[in-house]
Scaffold this active site. Structure first.
Site, short mmCIF file in Angstrom:
data_model
loop_
_atom_site.label_atom_id
_atom_site.label_comp_id
_atom_site.label_asym_id
_atom_site.label_seq_id
_atom_site.Cartn_x
_atom_site.Cartn_y
_atom_site.Cartn_z
NE ARG A 213 -3.78 -2.40 1.17
CZ ARG A 213 -4.89 -2.74 1.82
NH1 ARG A 213 -5.50 -1.86 2.59
NH2 ARG A 213 -5.42 -3.94 1.69
CD GLU A 215 -2.46 2.74 3.69
OE1 GLU A 215 -3.53 3.02 4.23
OE2 GLU A 215 -1.80 1.74 3.97
NE ARG A 221 -3.52 2.91 14.63
CZ ARG A 221 -4.52 3.13 13.78
NH1 ARG A 221 -5.13 2.13 13.21
NH2 ARG A 221 -4.89 4.36 13.49
NE ARG A 401 -2.99 -1.75 11.37
CZ ARG A 401 -3.93 -1.20 10.60
NH1 ARG A 401 -5.18 -1.60 10.71
NH2 ARG A 401 -3.61 -0.26 9.74
P1 AMO Z 1 -8.42 -3.80 4.32
O1 AMO Z 1 -7.95 -2.79 3.36
O2 AMO Z 1 -9.26 -3.34 5.47
O3 AMO Z 1 -9.29 -4.93 3.59
O4 AMO Z 1 -7.16 -4.59 4.87
C1 AMO Z 1 -7.31 -5.73 5.69
C2 AMO Z 1 -6.42 -5.65 6.90
O5 AMO Z 1 -5.08 -5.50 6.51
C3 AMO Z 1 -4.38 -4.72 7.46
N1 AMO Z 1 -3.79 -3.53 6.82
C4 AMO Z 1 -2.59 -3.02 7.11
N2 AMO Z 1 -1.66 -3.39 8.00
C5 AMO Z 1 -0.52 -2.65 8.07
N3 AMO Z 1 -0.28 -1.57 7.31
C6 AMO Z 1 -1.19 -1.15 6.40
N4 AMO Z 1 -0.93 -0.10 5.64
C7 AMO Z 1 -2.41 -1.89 6.27
N5 AMO Z 1 -3.51 -1.77 5.50
C8 AMO Z 1 -4.33 -2.77 5.85
C9 AMO Z 1 -5.37 -4.32 8.52
C10 AMO Z 1 -6.68 -4.45 7.80
O6 AMO Z 1 -7.75 -4.68 8.68
N6 AMO Z 1 -9.76 -6.91 0.61
C11 AMO Z 1 -10.07 -6.50 1.97
C12 AMO Z 1 -10.24 -7.68 2.90
C13 AMO Z 1 -11.47 -8.52 2.61
O7 AMO Z 1 -12.59 -7.96 2.52
O8 AMO Z 1 -11.32 -9.75 2.51
C14 AMO Z 1 -8.96 -5.58 2.45
O9 AMO Z 1 -7.86 -5.55 1.95
O10 AMO Z 1 -5.26 -5.24 9.59
#
Ligand code: AMO
Length: 427
Positions: A213, A215, A221, A401
């Site tokens: 990602r 981001e 986090r 997480r």
């Molecule tokens: P989502 O975008 O909520 O859902 O991501 C799922 C989980 O991934 C973790 N997460 C991260 N952990 C660390 N750093 C990040 N930048 C980050 N972004 C996300 C979180 C989050 O809850 N496709 C959907 C899932 C689904 O519906 O099956 C998805 O990606 O713990």
């Protein structure tokens, strides 16, 4: 043979000859006697050097060794109450396999106190600290716990591409990569592929793999590369998916806490009872607004709102029945403006999100368009919905997480061996 025993195996003996290998954690010289504390993955051993027994030359040579040098020591083990560890080894011979330079850029014997940057710069040394290693042993046990539940439930482990042509989550947080003459991206989530596999009749799949990602935010986090644990199951609804998820979390915690290295983390964690409580988005909204916040229906929860919720709820809980408009296009619409989406929370932190999916082609395309997405760029995905797609549900869980919550570390970077964040690409 390099070694006959680990320090832990040696600690159980008395009177036998052993050869142990590891790093010099500490050296103390008290006149004619010296102690070398040897460390390996399993613990420590005290090497007691007595000048009159090993000779002047050897005594001089061994006590000059530097901290963190790699050695093997051969000698007799004996139980003794005088040693802190309850046993000592009287070495007849010490072999130096690799001498460490001085000064060390990061002290290993010192408690974790260096700032995160220094720790990551010198990560190979930082990881030698038993309390840092304990986080990765917990991480490994957490994965074992989740894998075990998914295997018991008959899920097939799969791997889907990480170099892709389109966004999964429809967002802009993508890392571009050059793919010969084409433009490609690093995948944000296996979402589309795991759903396609439901159309292929795999019935239940899971994947444990990196997700990327782009981001911009640099928080404790967020990572730019994390491990996503994804599950998808057919002929299943949101409730079925939540049941598997909570079972996985429970088993992960069980395996993590029962390992003896977990003690290093000074954490008193109980294996949670399941089922976790479920509250709807609307109920969560009521709780938040009853505490004086003014949150509108259809908004996502702010940090402040989640804080309130975290105080009111048990450790683990699900928020269900989300407004359709704030969830991704692939969730199943429900009662007009709602959806069959859920989030798994731990206090004020989101751990996982999932949903029963929209498996009806026409409706899926309509939602996509309403969210400003172009169905044409999702053709490879949508095709799977017109030749027999069963109803299905699933979730994605961020491994780091979960490791954070279980181990109690405060910064997500501590849960990754070599973290990738907004500024860090090396080591
Ligand atoms: P989502 O975008 O909520 O859902 O991501 C799922 C989980 O991934 C973790 N997460 C991260 N952990 C660390 N750093 C990040 N930048 C980050 N972004 C996300 C979180 C989050 O809850 N496709 C959907 C899932 C689904 O519906 O099956 C998805 O990606 O713990």
């Amino acid at each position: 043979m390099f070694r006959t025993h680990t320090t832990k195996e040696a600690s159980k003996l008395d009177g036998e000859e052993v050869k142990v290998c590891g790093w010099i954690h500490d050296i103390r010289v008290l006149g004619r006697i010296a102690f070398i504390i040897l460390r390996d993955r399993y613990g420590f051993a005290q090497l007691t050097l007595i000048k009159s027994l090993i000779g002047n030359e050897n005594f001089k040579k061994y006590t000059k060794l530097t901290r963190e040098s790699v050695i093997c020591a051969r000698g007799k083990v004996q139980k003794t109450e005088q040693a802190k560890l309850g046993f000592e080894i009287l070495p007849e011979e010490i072999e130096v396999l690799n001498q460490a330079e001085t000064p060390l850029p990061l002290g290993v014997a010192d408690k974790v106190s260096a700032d995160m940057e220094t720790r990551i710069e010198n990560r190979f040394l930082d990881l030698r600290k038993p309390e840092v290693l304990a986080v990765f042993i917990a991480r490994s046990n957490i994965l074992r716990g989740i894998r075990e539940i998914l295997s018991e439930e008959n899920f097939i482990e799969v791997h889907t591409p990480k170099i892709v042509a389109t966004a999964t989550e429809g967002g802009t947080e993508l890392f571009p990569v050059k793919y010969f003459e084409k433009d490609a991206f690093l995948n944000q989530s296996p979402q589309l592929y795991k759903q396609i596999l439901m159309g292929s009749g795999f019935d239940k799949v899971f994947e444990i793999a990196p997700a990327f990602r782009a981001e911009e935010h640099n928080t404790t986090r967020h990572l730019n590369e994390f491990i996503s644990i994804d599950a998808e199951m057919s002929f299943a609804d949101d409730e079925d998916a939540m049941r598997i998820l909570e079972k996985g979390i429970q088993n992960a915690i069980k395996y993590a806490v029962e390992d003896e290295s977990f003690e290093m983390l000074n954490r008193n964690l109980e294996v949670p009872k399941i089922p976790f409580k479920r509250i709807t988005y609307d109920e969560a909204l009521d709780i938040i607004n009853s505490r004086g916040l003014n949150m509108e229906w259809g908004e996502d929860f702010s940090t402040e709102a989640l804080k309130i919720l975290g105080e009111e709820m048990d450790d683990f809980y699900f928020i269900t029945k989300w407004p359709l408009e704030i969830k991704p296009f692939y969730v199943l619409p429900h009662e007009e403006k709602y959806s069959k989406a859920f989030d798994l929370m731990h206090r004020d932190k989101e751990l996982s999100s999932g949903a029963q999916r929209n498996h009806v082609y026409e409706s899926l395309v309509e939602v996509m368009k309403s969210k400003g997405l172009n169905p044409e760029s999702f053709e490879f995905y949508l095709r799977a919905f017109i030749f027999g797609m069963p109803p299905h549900a699933g979730w994605g869980l961020g491994l780091e997480r979960l490791v954070m919550i279980i181990t109690g570390v405060k910064n997500i970077r501590e849960c990754v061996i070599f973290p990738r964040d907004r500024t860090r690409l090396i080591p």
